[in-house]
Design an enzyme around this catalytic site. Structure first.
Site, PDB file in Angstrom:
ATOM      1  N   ASP A  15      45.564  44.934  51.341  1.00 22.83           N
ATOM      2  CA  ASP A  15      44.379  44.687  52.165  1.00 22.83           C
ATOM      3  C   ASP A  15      44.124  45.920  53.016  1.00 22.83           C
ATOM      4  O   ASP A  15      45.066  46.616  53.410  1.00 22.83           O
ATOM      5  CB  ASP A  15      44.592  43.468  53.073  1.00 22.83           C
ATOM      6  CG  ASP A  15      44.492  42.143  52.338  1.00 22.83           C
ATOM      7  OD1 ASP A  15      43.840  42.093  51.272  1.00 22.83           O
ATOM      8  OD2 ASP A  15      45.043  41.147  52.835  1.00 22.83           O
ATOM      9  N   ASP A  48      38.591  40.076  47.872  1.00 25.51           N
ATOM     10  CA  ASP A  48      38.288  38.934  48.737  1.00 25.51           C
ATOM     11  C   ASP A  48      36.784  38.826  48.975  1.00 25.51           C
ATOM     12  O   ASP A  48      36.208  37.736  48.941  1.00 25.51           O
ATOM     13  CB  ASP A  48      38.998  39.075  50.088  1.00 25.51           C
ATOM     14  CG  ASP A  48      40.509  39.112  49.975  1.00 25.51           C
ATOM     15  OD1 ASP A  48      41.055  38.513  49.023  1.00 25.51           O
ATOM     16  OD2 ASP A  48      41.145  39.738  50.842  1.00 25.51           O
TER      17      ASP A  48
END
Length: 152
Positions: free
Chosen positions: A111, A125
């Site tokens: 991330d 995402d």
């Protein structure tokens, strides 16, 4: 065919951005892009979105395979197929595959998008959430048309 192009583009862009972050940043490093609103922050997420259910790799792999199977079933069963459905299904599947690739390779998900008021996330995402909204909009829009026809 268009669905598979969307899936491939999402997967390639997701994996390329994650590879760039891993090559150019140290884990835990945070680079201000538009301070104080947006940073690039490299973390390895052991859970789902927002760090939920950490270290449940097999659960996430299983759920991802089910989601991708559902996308493929939806793709071949929904008629007439509208472009918004292809976009939605493609974004969800491409994002799911992007995070699945990380889980299988590292046991974690890379991330790096950090808006500071929200947990750190990635392009996969974003694709999943955008695709889910498109699918919901298409289904709600279609059900509105169906209910209007029934009233006439």
């Amino acid at each position: 065919m268009f669905l598979f192009i969307i899936i491939a583009v999402v997967l390639l862009v997701d994996q390329a951005t994650k590879a760039a972050v891993q090559m150019l940043m140290c884990q835990g490093e945070s680079i201000p892009v538009v301070p104080p609103a947006f940073y690039l922050t490299y973390i390895m997420n052991p859970g789902a979105a927002f760090g939920l259910l950490p270290h449940k790799k097999m659960l996430f792999v299983t759920v991802t395979v089910i989601i991708i199977a559902g996308v493929l079933v939806g793709y071949f069963k929904i008629r007439p197929r509208k472009p918004v459905l292809d976009y939605g299904l493609g974004l969800v599947a491409g994002g799911a595959l992007g995070n699945l690739a990380d889980r299988l390779r590292y046991g974690l998900v890379v991330d790096f998008l950090d808006f500071r008021i929200w947990p750190v996330f990635n392009l996969a995402d974003t694709a999943i959430v955008t695709g889910a909204f498109l699918l919901a909009w298409a289904l709600l829009n279609d059900s509105d048309k169906s209910s209007k026809k029934e009233r006439k």
